[in-house]
Design a protein around this motif. Structure first.
Motif, PDB file in Angstrom:
ATOM      1  N   CYS A  62       0.849  -1.192   0.000  1.00 60.14           N
ATOM      2  CA  CYS A  62       0.000   0.000   0.000  1.00 60.14           C
ATOM      3  C   CYS A  62       0.881   1.237   0.000  1.00 60.14           C
ATOM      4  N   VAL A  63       0.388   2.278  -0.656  1.00 55.71           N
ATOM      5  CA  VAL A  63       1.145   3.519  -0.802  1.00 55.71           C
ATOM      6  C   VAL A  63       0.389   4.627  -0.080  1.00 55.71           C
ATOM      7  N   GLY A  64       1.083   5.332   0.788  1.00 54.25           N
ATOM      8  CA  GLY A  64       0.492   6.477   1.468  1.00 54.25           C
ATOM      9  C   GLY A  64       0.961   7.779   0.831  1.00 54.25           C
ATOM     10  N   LEU A  65       0.130   8.813   0.962  1.00 56.90           N
ATOM     11  CA  LEU A  65       0.538  10.162   0.559  1.00 56.90           C
ATOM     12  C   LEU A  65       0.978  10.214  -0.901  1.00 56.90           C
ATOM     13  N   ASN A  66       0.115   9.735  -1.800  1.00 64.68           N
ATOM     14  CA  ASN A  66       0.484   9.687  -3.217  1.00 64.68           C
ATOM     15  C   ASN A  66      -0.343  10.635  -4.083  1.00 64.68           C
ATOM     16  N   TYR A  67      -1.153  11.488  -3.452  1.00 64.40           N
ATOM     17  CA  TYR A  67      -1.845  12.576  -4.148  1.00 64.40           C
ATOM     18  C   TYR A  67      -1.507  13.877  -3.415  1.00 64.40           C
ATOM     19  N   ARG A  68      -1.192  14.900  -4.172  1.00 62.21           N
ATOM     20  CA  ARG A  68      -0.754  16.160  -3.566  1.00 62.21           C
ATOM     21  C   ARG A  68      -1.771  16.702  -2.562  1.00 62.21           C
ATOM     22  N   GLU A  69      -3.086  16.643  -2.925  1.00 60.93           N
ATOM     23  CA  GLU A  69      -4.083  17.222  -2.024  1.00 60.93           C
ATOM     24  C   GLU A  69      -4.194  16.451  -0.717  1.00 60.93           C
ATOM     25  N   TYR A 129     -12.451   6.000   5.349  1.00 59.38           N
ATOM     26  CA  TYR A 129     -12.455   5.495   3.975  1.00 59.38           C
ATOM     27  C   TYR A 129     -11.255   6.059   3.215  1.00 59.38           C
ATOM     28  N   GLU A 130     -10.797   5.309   2.210  1.00 58.18           N
ATOM     29  CA  GLU A 130      -9.751   5.780   1.295  1.00 58.18           C
ATOM     30  C   GLU A 130      -9.915   5.051  -0.039  1.00 58.18           C
ATOM     31  N   GLY A 131     -10.485   5.723  -1.029  1.00 58.41           N
ATOM     32  CA  GLY A 131     -10.632   5.120  -2.343  1.00 58.41           C
ATOM     33  C   GLY A 131      -9.304   5.055  -3.085  1.00 58.41           C
ATOM     34  N   GLU A 132      -9.035   3.908  -3.739  1.00 57.44           N
ATOM     35  CA  GLU A 132      -7.730   3.715  -4.378  1.00 57.44           C
ATOM     36  C   GLU A 132      -7.823   2.838  -5.625  1.00 57.44           C
ATOM     37  N   LEU A 133      -6.898   3.072  -6.557  1.00 56.44           N
ATOM     38  CA  LEU A 133      -6.656   2.175  -7.672  1.00 56.44           C
ATOM     39  C   LEU A 133      -5.745   1.046  -7.213  1.00 56.44           C
ATOM     40  N   VAL A 134      -6.047  -0.169  -7.672  1.00 55.92           N
ATOM     41  CA  VAL A 134      -5.224  -1.337  -7.366  1.00 55.92           C
ATOM     42  C   VAL A 134      -4.542  -1.831  -8.636  1.00 55.92           C
ATOM     43  N   LEU A 179       6.217   3.016  -8.990  1.00 52.48           N
ATOM     44  CA  LEU A 179       5.929   2.180  -7.820  1.00 52.48           C
ATOM     45  C   LEU A 179       6.421   0.753  -8.029  1.00 52.48           C
ATOM     46  N   ILE A 180       6.175   0.200  -9.218  1.00 53.79           N
ATOM     47  CA  ILE A 180       6.622  -1.170  -9.494  1.00 53.79           C
ATOM     48  C   ILE A 180       8.140  -1.249  -9.440  1.00 53.79           C
ATOM     49  N   LEU A 183       8.471  -9.204  -7.150  1.00 50.80           N
ATOM     50  CA  LEU A 183       7.035  -9.202  -7.382  1.00 50.80           C
ATOM     51  C   LEU A 183       6.642 -10.475  -8.118  1.00 50.80           C
ATOM     52  N   ALA A 184       5.442 -10.977  -7.818  1.00 55.29           N
ATOM     53  CA  ALA A 184       4.981 -12.231  -8.415  1.00 55.29           C
ATOM     54  C   ALA A 184       3.536 -12.084  -8.835  1.00 55.29           C
ATOM     55  N   PRO A 185       3.078 -12.916  -9.772  1.00 55.48           N
ATOM     56  CA  PRO A 185       1.672 -12.856 -10.169  1.00 55.48           C
ATOM     57  C   PRO A 185       0.744 -12.953  -8.961  1.00 55.48           C
ATOM     58  N   GLY A 186      -0.255 -12.094  -8.964  1.00 53.63           N
ATOM     59  CA  GLY A 186      -1.216 -12.054  -7.865  1.00 53.63           C
ATOM     60  C   GLY A 186      -0.896 -11.048  -6.792  1.00 53.63           C
ATOM     61  N   ASP A 187       0.324 -10.522  -6.769  1.00 50.82           N
ATOM     62  CA  ASP A 187       0.639  -9.463  -5.801  1.00 50.82           C
ATOM     63  C   ASP A 187      -0.171  -8.211  -6.130  1.00 50.82           C
ATOM     64  N   LEU A 188      -0.498  -7.451  -5.100  1.00 53.29           N
ATOM     65  CA  LEU A 188      -1.315  -6.253  -5.249  1.00 53.29           C
ATOM     66  C   LEU A 188      -0.558  -5.014  -4.804  1.00 53.29           C
ATOM     67  N   ILE A 189      -0.805  -3.917  -5.506  1.00 52.97           N
ATOM     68  CA  ILE A 189      -0.292  -2.612  -5.090  1.00 52.97           C
ATOM     69  C   ILE A 189      -1.476  -1.657  -5.032  1.00 52.97           C
ATOM     70  N   LEU A 190      -1.802  -1.156  -3.836  1.00 49.69           N
ATOM     71  CA  LEU A 190      -2.815  -0.119  -3.653  1.00 49.69           C
ATOM     72  C   LEU A 190      -2.097   1.211  -3.738  1.00 49.69           C
TER      73      LEU A 190
END
Length: 277
Positions: free
Chosen positions: A70-77, A118-123, A216-217, A226-233
């Motif tokens: 998971c990535v924190g603080l990745n949008y300027r606002e 709540y925190e909406g995110e792309l995965v 990020l990758i 990294l392996a198939p099935g790993d997730l990055i939020l």
């Protein structure tokens, strides 16, 4: 093509979404370890066993990822509202497979926390293994994209300088509902929004990411394979409940959705442990 991991009649499947139906892929029971783009394309579609989406239980898009970053603080606002300086290196923390929920499952409020946010995110779902992946090659390792709500227990998050205790609660993080392959969606300026009880509480677009998906990758694969099935939020926009005035936290009966243009939407109802039992 769009895919889901789902259950029907007590059995688990991977299905291709066709209209309002899921067509199972022969021999596949879930997206995850070993799921490559080639495997998805080559799998036989069993059209005779198609089921309506409404008859299936949609599971986390990858039910058992080996690693969840998971990535924190990745949008300027969001950095601004958090009263922090812009990061020069991604803020990273883990979740676990046990943290995940399906895209339409109830979010159950833990009795220990009074500040569930709540925190909406792309995965990003990884589809090819790699270590020390060059940024220019990073997108070749993506199986597809999905949607998440990085539900956070703020009173636990800020007990220490580390965030894990506020982020990695069991059965707290909806991820799904579908996997969208990268060649079927343009993320360049895709909108992302979070809607709480019909009111928009977060809105931005993916061009606003401070650290891009390739960055990020490349960064993560420097220190671990990294392996198939790993997730990055990939992080959340501004508008989280903890930083509002007055603060807004999830309560019993709330409905919360996260939508990303071209990727999909998760929609969850918030419950107390007692009301779900």
């Amino acid at each position: 093509m769009t895919y889901a991991t789902y259950e029907h009649d007590g059995r688990r499947h991977v299905g291709e979404l066709r209209g309002s139906s899921l067509v199972p892929l022969a021999g596949m029971t879930e997206l995850g370890a070993g799921t490559t783009p080639e495997l998805l394309r080559a799998a036989v579609r069993d059209t005779t066993a198609a089921v309506s989406v409404t008859e299936a239980r949609i599971l986390p898009v990858v039910p058992r990822p080996g690693k969840v970053f998971c990535v924190g603080l990745n949008y300027r606002e969001h950095v601004t509202e958090s009263r922090r300086e812009l990061p020069t290196y991604p803020v990273l923390f883990p979740k676990f497979a046990d943290s995940l929920l399906g895209g339409f499952d109830d979010i159950v409020l833990p009795p220990e926390s009074a500040q569930v946010d709540y925190e909406g995110e792309l995965v990003v779902v990884i589809g090819r293994s790699g270590r020390r992946i060059p940024e220019e090659d990073a997108l070749d390792h993506v199986l597809g994209y999905s949607v998440a709500n990085d539900v956070t227990m703020r009173d636990y998050q800020y007990k220490t300088h580390q965030w894990m205790q506020g982020k990695a609660w069991d059965a707290s993080t909806p991820v799904g509902p579908y996997l969208v392959p990268p060649d079927t969606v343009d993320l360049a300026e895709a909108g992302i929004r979070t809607v709480l009880n019909g009111a928009k509480v977060q809105e931005s677009d993916l061009s606003m990411l401070i650290f891009s998906i390739p960055r990020l990758i490349a960064t993560i694969s420097t220190f671990t394979a990294l392996a198939p099935g790993d997730l990055i939020l990939t992080g959340t926009p501004g508008g989280v409940g903890y930083r509002r005035d007055p603060q807004v936290f999830l309560t019993d009966g709330d409905t919360i959705s996260v939508e990303i243009d071209g990727v999909g939407a998760i929609r969850n109802t918030v419950r107390t442990t007692e009301s779900r039992a």
